[in-house]
Design an enzyme around this catalytic site. Structure first.
Site, PDB file in Angstrom:
ATOM      1  N   CYS A 130       0.768  -1.224   0.036  1.00 22.77           N
ATOM      2  CA  CYS A 130      -0.090   0.062  -0.125  1.00 22.77           C
ATOM      3  C   CYS A 130       0.930   1.298   0.054  1.00 22.77           C
ATOM      4  O   CYS A 130       0.520   2.242  -0.582  1.00 22.77           O
ATOM      5  CB  CYS A 130      -0.956   0.159   1.108  1.00 22.77           C
ATOM      6  SG  CYS A 130      -0.215  -0.242   2.746  1.00 22.77           S
ATOM      7  N   HIS A 237      -2.776   6.442   4.620  1.00 18.68           N
ATOM      8  CA  HIS A 237      -1.184   6.577   5.092  1.00 18.68           C
ATOM      9  C   HIS A 237      -0.865   7.636   4.390  1.00 18.68           C
ATOM     10  O   HIS A 237      -1.340   8.224   3.360  1.00 18.68           O
ATOM     11  CB  HIS A 237      -0.583   5.426   4.308  1.00 18.68           C
ATOM     12  CG  HIS A 237      -0.598   4.005   5.012  1.00 18.68           C
ATOM     13  ND1 HIS A 237      -1.484   3.852   6.101  1.00 18.68           N
ATOM     14  CD2 HIS A 237      -0.405   2.912   4.136  1.00 18.68           C
ATOM     15  CE1 HIS A 237      -1.180   2.434   6.284  1.00 18.68           C
ATOM     16  NE2 HIS A 237      -0.882   1.818   5.178  1.00 18.68           N
TER      17      HIS A 237
END
Length: 330
Positions: A130, A237
């Protein structure tokens, strides 16, 4: 319209839920949908595509007649069942780390290297880490425009990057618990400079993934150093990225390139306190970039900040975009 029979291994997990949501949102041309899980979750019900499904145990025989098999159930499951799904005729889009660095398995971010899908001899396509996905979406247009020599990245990764258990552990700690099982230390009111295990060279596996996966995806070999940190954020994130280019590059030049890059949203007006944050990116399918600024001492270097929803952009959305690229030629 041609339809495709879809299997989803890990249908009861966090990424599985996002995959279903995205497939619904874009009206993906689904013929038959097969939600697969471990024996522990088999028999439970989920609602998807306007009907109720019973979760079925994933077995080697589950993939007969399946066109596309999404895997989001952990590396051990992918190691065992993904080759069997591929042998049964399905194209496998794997969200785990198991196949990512295998030479014969393309590691794909469609905005960066869609042509790698043409080289898929094992019928398996790997979805990158990711934190790597959002970084290469930003780096690739800048590398094409200016040529990158070196990248330094520090990540600020949300609890849900560790799955449902990580999310629930942080929520429990925010309510007063001090129990830490998913993370090596309590995460609430804390930051942890460790994601995955440490390797002999002092870097964690997560940090080395960002280096090796970026090189494979971008077909480039510029220097990269990563420091990956878990932060007490539920979702999305963030990354602080410093980039050194072959020639001097201004912040304005970089902003112009990023404005026109696919699935990048430039949010960069510090005077108005406008810059990307996790709450900006959550439940979206774009990578947000801001704080683009020149280095104070080196005209070849720039610094920027990017944020993306790691369950969507960093996993489910990228997997669906891979599937959409694949069906263009099948």
């Amino acid at each position: 319209m041609k339809t495709y029979n879809i299997a989803l291994v890990g249908a009861s997990g966090a990424v599985g839920a996002e995959l279903i949501s995205i497939l619904e949102e874009i009206n993906f041309p689904i013929g038959r949908f097969l939600p697969l899980v471990s024996v522990r979750s088999a028999g439970q019900k989920i609602h998807a595509f306007s009907q109720e499904y019973t979760l079925q145990e994933a077995t080697p025989k589950s993939f007969e007649g399946v066109d596309i098999a999404f895997f989001s159930a952990g590396s051990k499951v992918s190691e065992q069942l993904a080759p069997m799904a591929a042998q049964a005729g399905a194209v496998v889009i794997d969200n785990t780390s198991f196949f990512r660095l295998e030479p014969e398995v393309p590691l794909v971010v469609p905005e960066v290297n869609p042509n790698d899908l043409a080289h898929c001899s094992k019928n398996i396509i790997s979805n990158p880490n990711c934190s790597t996905i959002q970084m290469v979406q930003v780096l690739n247009p800048l590398h094409r425009a200016f040529g990158i020599e070196r990248v330094e990245v520090s990540t600020y990764q949300a609890a849900s990057g560790a799955g449902k258990r990580g999310l629930e552990e942080l929520k429990a700690q925010m309510a007063g618990s001090t129990h830490a099982q998913v993370f090596p230390h309590p995460l609430a009111l804390n930051v942890i400079p460790q994601i995955d295990i440490f390797m002999p060279n002092g870097y964690t596996k997560e940090e080395l993934k960002m280096v090796r996966e970026t090189h494979k995806i971008m077909h480039a070999s510029f220097a990269i150093s990563a420091t990956c940190v878990r932060v007490p954020v539920l979702r999305s994130h963030s990354e602080s990225i410093s980039i050194r280019f072959k020639n001097p590059v201004s912040a304005k030049e970089a902003q112009e390139v990023l404005k026109n890059a696919p699935n990048i949203v430039l949010v960069d007006n510090p005077e108005q306190k406008l810059y990307p944050m996790p709450i900006t990116a959550t439940s979206t399918d774009q990578t947000f970039v801001g704080r683009v600024r020149a280095d104070l001492f080196d005209p070849h270097s720039l610094h920027l900040w990017c944020v993306a929803d790691q369950l969507r952009v960093g996993a489910a959305t990228n997997a669906v975009r891979i599937a959409l690229e694949w069906i263009k030629t099948h």
